[in-house]
Scaffold this motif. Structure first.
Motif, PDB file in Angstrom:
ATOM      1  N   SER A 128       0.843  -1.197   0.000  1.00  0.00           N
ATOM      2  CA  SER A 128       0.000   0.000   0.000  1.00  0.00           C
ATOM      3  C   SER A 128       0.878   1.245   0.000  1.00  0.00           C
ATOM      4  N   GLU A 129       0.420   2.249  -0.662  1.00  0.00           N
ATOM      5  CA  GLU A 129       1.150   3.508  -0.702  1.00  0.00           C
ATOM      6  C   GLU A 129       1.003   4.242   0.625  1.00  0.00           C
ATOM      7  N   PRO A 130       2.088   4.794   1.160  1.00  0.00           N
ATOM      8  CA  PRO A 130       1.989   5.540   2.420  1.00  0.00           C
ATOM      9  C   PRO A 130       1.113   6.774   2.257  1.00  0.00           C
ATOM     10  N   LEU A 131       0.278   7.014   3.272  1.00  0.00           N
ATOM     11  CA  LEU A 131      -0.621   8.170   3.199  1.00  0.00           C
ATOM     12  C   LEU A 131       0.160   9.482   3.307  1.00  0.00           C
ATOM     13  N   GLY A 132       1.159   9.479   4.182  1.00  0.00           N
ATOM     14  CA  GLY A 132       1.993  10.666   4.312  1.00  0.00           C
ATOM     15  C   GLY A 132       1.316  11.831   5.010  1.00  0.00           C
ATOM     16  N   SER A 133       0.089  11.646   5.491  1.00  0.00           N
ATOM     17  CA  SER A 133      -0.614  12.735   6.159  1.00  0.00           C
ATOM     18  C   SER A 133      -0.230  12.802   7.627  1.00  0.00           C
ATOM     19  N   ARG A 134      -0.550  13.918   8.243  1.00  0.00           N
ATOM     20  CA  ARG A 134      -0.246  14.080   9.664  1.00  0.00           C
ATOM     21  C   ARG A 134      -1.070  13.113  10.503  1.00  0.00           C
ATOM     22  N   ALA A 135      -2.311  12.855  10.112  1.00  0.00           N
ATOM     23  CA  ALA A 135      -3.156  11.922  10.859  1.00  0.00           C
ATOM     24  C   ALA A 135      -2.576  10.514  10.830  1.00  0.00           C
ATOM     25  N   ALA A 136      -2.044  10.104   9.661  1.00  0.00           N
ATOM     26  CA  ALA A 136      -1.434   8.776   9.563  1.00  0.00           C
ATOM     27  C   ALA A 136      -0.199   8.679  10.447  1.00  0.00           C
ATOM     28  N   LYS A 137       0.611   9.725  10.485  1.00  0.00           N
ATOM     29  CA  LYS A 137       1.801   9.719  11.335  1.00  0.00           C
ATOM     30  C   LYS A 137       1.417   9.643  12.807  1.00  0.00           C
ATOM     31  N   VAL A 138       0.374  10.381  13.191  1.00  0.00           N
ATOM     32  CA  VAL A 138      -0.065  10.366  14.589  1.00  0.00           C
ATOM     33  C   VAL A 138      -0.595   8.986  14.963  1.00  0.00           C
ATOM     34  N   GLU A 190      13.101   3.100  27.759  1.00  0.00           N
ATOM     35  CA  GLU A 190      14.262   3.151  26.869  1.00  0.00           C
ATOM     36  C   GLU A 190      13.836   3.106  25.410  1.00  0.00           C
ATOM     37  N   ARG A 191      12.904   2.212  25.074  1.00  0.00           N
ATOM     38  CA  ARG A 191      12.470   2.092  23.685  1.00  0.00           C
ATOM     39  C   ARG A 191      11.742   3.343  23.216  1.00  0.00           C
ATOM     40  N   ILE A 192      10.891   3.903  24.058  1.00  0.00           N
ATOM     41  CA  ILE A 192      10.163   5.115  23.679  1.00  0.00           C
ATOM     42  C   ILE A 192      11.122   6.291  23.516  1.00  0.00           C
ATOM     43  N   LEU A 197      13.938  10.098  19.958  1.00  0.00           N
ATOM     44  CA  LEU A 197      15.185  10.655  19.432  1.00  0.00           C
ATOM     45  C   LEU A 197      15.358  10.337  17.952  1.00  0.00           C
ATOM     46  N   ALA A 198      14.920   9.139  17.552  1.00  0.00           N
ATOM     47  CA  ALA A 198      15.011   8.802  16.128  1.00  0.00           C
ATOM     48  C   ALA A 198      14.070   9.655  15.296  1.00  0.00           C
ATOM     49  N   SER A 199      12.911  10.024  15.880  1.00  0.00           N
ATOM     50  CA  SER A 199      11.945  10.835  15.128  1.00  0.00           C
ATOM     51  C   SER A 199      12.448  12.248  14.882  1.00  0.00           C
ATOM     52  N   ILE A 200      13.332  12.739  15.739  1.00  0.00           N
ATOM     53  CA  ILE A 200      13.887  14.082  15.538  1.00  0.00           C
ATOM     54  C   ILE A 200      15.294  14.003  14.953  1.00  0.00           C
ATOM     55  N   GLU A 201      15.666  12.819  14.483  1.00  0.00           N
ATOM     56  CA  GLU A 201      16.958  12.605  13.817  1.00  0.00           C
ATOM     57  C   GLU A 201      18.124  13.042  14.701  1.00  0.00           C
ATOM     58  N   ALA A 202      18.222  12.366  15.863  1.00  0.00           N
ATOM     59  CA  ALA A 202      19.313  12.649  16.794  1.00  0.00           C
ATOM     60  C   ALA A 202      20.096  11.370  17.069  1.00  0.00           C
ATOM     61  N   PRO A 203      20.858  10.884  16.083  1.00  0.00           N
ATOM     62  CA  PRO A 203      21.594   9.631  16.285  1.00  0.00           C
ATOM     63  C   PRO A 203      22.644   9.721  17.384  1.00  0.00           C
ATOM     64  N   ALA A 204      23.227  10.902  17.587  1.00  0.00           N
ATOM     65  CA  ALA A 204      24.247  11.042  18.623  1.00  0.00           C
ATOM     66  C   ALA A 204      23.645  10.796  20.006  1.00  0.00           C
ATOM     67  N   ALA A 205      22.431  11.286  20.224  1.00  0.00           N
ATOM     68  CA  ALA A 205      21.769  11.065  21.514  1.00  0.00           C
ATOM     69  C   ALA A 205      21.427   9.593  21.715  1.00  0.00           C
ATOM     70  N   ALA A 254       8.496   1.745  11.048  1.00  0.00           N
ATOM     71  CA  ALA A 254       7.059   1.626  10.779  1.00  0.00           C
ATOM     72  C   ALA A 254       6.388   2.995  10.686  1.00  0.00           C
ATOM     73  N   ILE A 255       6.774   3.902  11.573  1.00  0.00           N
ATOM     74  CA  ILE A 255       6.212   5.262  11.533  1.00  0.00           C
ATOM     75  C   ILE A 255       6.633   5.960  10.251  1.00  0.00           C
ATOM     76  N   HIS A 256       7.871   5.763   9.838  1.00  0.00           N
ATOM     77  CA  HIS A 256       8.354   6.399   8.611  1.00  0.00           C
ATOM     78  C   HIS A 256       7.593   5.889   7.395  1.00  0.00           C
ATOM     79  N   LEU A 257       7.249   4.574   7.380  1.00  0.00           N
ATOM     80  CA  LEU A 257       6.553   3.997   6.235  1.00  0.00           C
ATOM     81  C   LEU A 257       5.064   4.331   6.227  1.00  0.00           C
TER      82      LEU A 257
END
Length: 258
Positions: A128-138, A190-192, A197-205, A254-257
């Motif tokens: 399926s094609e990703p919706l890419g909308s804000r509602a789908a991300k939420v 820890e997982r959350i 941190l991954a959602s805000i692209e902070a690999p160093a953290a 999964a959130i990215h897709l």
């Protein structure tokens, strides 16, 4: 559809505890609890999938059915697993042998189902094609956040149980049991945190958290290696940590897709 599927699967994993509690308390009323839970998943799927995510009817129905299937498999009575090949010999060993054999096979069954679940989500994301909308991300973020709490704890516990080949060792050893009780809170947090941190692209953290966890547990691991435990705590720490981090990374993907 991927966002709705992740949300419903996470809710089904949480509602599974309620259904199993109802089975222990009410017995014959399990059917009522299951019907109520299925109704909740259906209503949630329709309300989120149709007016919010604007999915077609067949996509909503497919997501609801997969969530119900994920909810129902764990309600299979344990005595049914005794019909699997290999249990007959353990059954001849008596009740203790049967329970030990059941304790060996159930974590593997649950991990197999979790792997199938991951495969289903992957196929859904690719088909399926990703919706890419804000509602789908939420919706995907809420589902992943819920899934990384108690359901992810079960997966990590099953991984450790398979690794140590005895899921009851934790209960018989006081020190390990105490650490596992703390792990029920540390693991989800820890997982959350890694997910955020991954959602805000902070690999160093993320790397700092991984390094800090190793530093904190280093004295305990070093003491374990010096003792006659054969480094079991160190192995469990590495296996559990890697399993937990993999689940967090898969949640971010999964959130990215979605």
């Amino acid at each position: 559809m991927t966002a709705l599927l992740i949300l419903l699967l996470a809710m089904a994993s949480v509602l599974d505890d309620c259904v199993r509690a109802g089975r222990r308390l009410w017995g014959s009323r399990l059917t009522v609890g299951l019907l109520v839970t299925v109704s909740v998943l259906t209503v949630l799927g329709v309300l989120v999938g149709w007016p919010v995510l604007h999915l077609r009817g067949e996509a909503v129905v497919a997501a609801v059915l997969m969530a119900v299937a994920w909810l129902s498999w764990n309600l299979v009575p344990r005595r049914w697993w005794a019909r699997l090949p290999g249990f007959r010999q353990q059954d001849r060993m008596g009740c203790e042998g049967f329970r030990e054999g059941l304790g060996h096979v159930l974590p593997r069954v649950r991990l197999t189902c979790a792997a199938l679940l991951l495969l289903v989500v992957t196929v859904c994301a690719l088909a399926s094609e990703p919706l890419g909308s804000r509602a789908a991300k939420v919706a995907a973020t809420v589902g992943v956040a819920v899934f990384l709490t108690v359901p992810a704890n079960r997966i990590v516990s099953d991984v450790l149980a398979v690794a140590r080949q005895s899921p009851q060792k934790n209960e018989k050893r006081g020190k390990t049991g105490a650490s596992m009780r703390g792990g029920r809170w540390i693991g989800p947090l820890e997982r959350i945190l890694i997910l955020l941190l991954a959602s805000i692209e902070a690999p160093a953290a993320v790397a700092a958290i991984v390094a800090a966890k190793g530093v904190i547990r280093f004295p305990e691991i070093s003491q374990d290696v010096k003792e006659d435990d054969g480094g079991q705590k160190a192995e469990e720490f590495l296996i559990g940590s890697f399993a937990s981090w993999i689940l967090a990374v898969l949640g971010a993907v999964a959130i990215h897709l979605a």
